[in-house]
Scaffold this active site. Sequence first.
Site, PDB file in Angstrom:
ATOM      1  N   ASN A 155       0.799  -1.219   0.000  1.00 28.77           N
ATOM      2  CA  ASN A 155       0.000   0.000   0.000  1.00 28.77           C
ATOM      3  C   ASN A 155       0.834   1.273   0.000  1.00 28.77           C
ATOM      4  OD1 ASN A 155       0.319  -1.432   2.637  1.00 28.77           O
ATOM      5  ND2 ASN A 155      -0.354   0.516   3.475  1.00 28.77           N
ATOM      6  N   SER A 203     -11.216  -5.009   0.537  1.00 25.16           N
ATOM      7  CA  SER A 203     -11.993  -3.954   1.184  1.00 25.16           C
ATOM      8  C   SER A 203     -12.660  -3.067   0.143  1.00 25.16           C
ATOM      9  CB  SER A 203     -11.056  -3.123   2.061  1.00 25.16           C
ATOM     10  OG  SER A 203     -11.774  -2.067   2.645  1.00 25.16           O
ATOM     11  N   CYS A 329      -2.392   5.229   8.429  1.00 27.07           N
ATOM     12  CA  CYS A 329      -2.422   4.705   9.784  1.00 27.07           C
ATOM     13  C   CYS A 329      -1.205   5.137  10.586  1.00 27.07           C
ATOM     14  CB  CYS A 329      -2.481   3.183   9.755  1.00 27.07           C
ATOM     15  SG  CYS A 329      -3.364   2.549   8.356  1.00 27.07           S
TER      16      CYS A 329
END
Length: 396
Positions: A155, A203, A329
């Site tokens: 990612n 997702s 995050c």
Amino acid sequence: MSEEKKLIYLDNAATTKTAPEVVEAMLPYFTEMYGNPSSVYSFSQKSKEAITAGREKIAKTLGANPEEIYFTAGGSESDNWALKATAEAYKEKGNHIITTKIEHHAILHTGDWLEKHGFEVTYVDVDEFGKVKLDELEKAIRPTTILISVMFANNEIGTIQPIKEIGEIAKKHGILFHTDAVQAYGQLPINVDELNIDMLSSSGHKLNGPKGIGFLYIRKGVKIRSFIHGGAQERKRRAGTENVPGIVGYGVAAERAARTMKERTAKEIELRNHLIDRVLAEVPYTRLNGHRTDRLPNNANFSFQFVEGESLLIMLDMDGICGSSGSACTSGSLDPSHVLLAIGLPHEIAHGSLRLTLSEETTLEDIDYVVDCIKKIVARLRSMSPLYEDFIKKQK
Ligand SMILES: *Cc1c(COP(=O)(O)O)cnc(C)c1O
């Protein structure tokens, strides 16, 4: 009068815009067809049918059977479930799990948790481009290894892993293979049989679907404990009233992503390469992180020497540009990205990193504007850096 502020959204690895056709498909399941799919009256049949249709659409994109698709609340839940519940189910066979140093925190922190609960986890290294070292992976296998979990594509730096080879290694040794495909699904073609994948996480909001819906593909025959205990939903493996609008939206998003993949990713690769070429040519002391070609179509990740990533992001924001300095995050913490450290970047270089991830709506004008802004901002930040001043003096 106030001009409308420009917004150039280049953070599609963090989340994407929900496609209008997805929203449109979802709406009736909030307003008209709100029945609980588990109820017996015919009004609820519509909800039940919508779930079946969504499951079928998704299964088709992966070459899977609909009964192998289990809906969850997103990528993090799917990752947690895949690791914890197979560990539990196979603990008679062994207590060892293999994963990599560059996984998403949903995998890494689950690994930490498992280590506190009697399991052993090996975190395999990657090379300078972020590719898993296959020889190291195979050497890490023990008689007690029950699971290999390697992400499909990263990612942060976009590197695509040799998933087929990893699947073959796992199969040869009779070990389960899970892949976190949250970034890859919708961007790359995936067939679970061809790639020997036993479990796969995905997702919705990463491929123009809604937030809060995901799935775990679980190959028929894999033993896995249920993760949420309660009702009999999802073949008794994941309790809780189904997110019907989410499942409907996800089905449409998955179908749409598969349909538009070829054309969309070809366009993104072209623009992404233009972005990379211009930045590397026009901004000195800059490097590209990740693999030059084996990378997600929409991903670019740079490190600018003598620049603070957070300052760069703030200044880009003032020019209406959304980017990321690592993964969403980890931003907010001062630790540099674990992925950039794993590919061998020193802390000070890792700190000056910028991830830009394109969408199907990104244009050539957007990219050129962004590069012009980066040039201006990087020059300005460096002009305020004593380290840069020293460096330039020494060069002379
Ligand atoms: C976004 C992401 C996740 C988490 O997905 P959520 O649906 O936000 O929980 C997991 N893995 C990867 C690789 C991701 O990019």
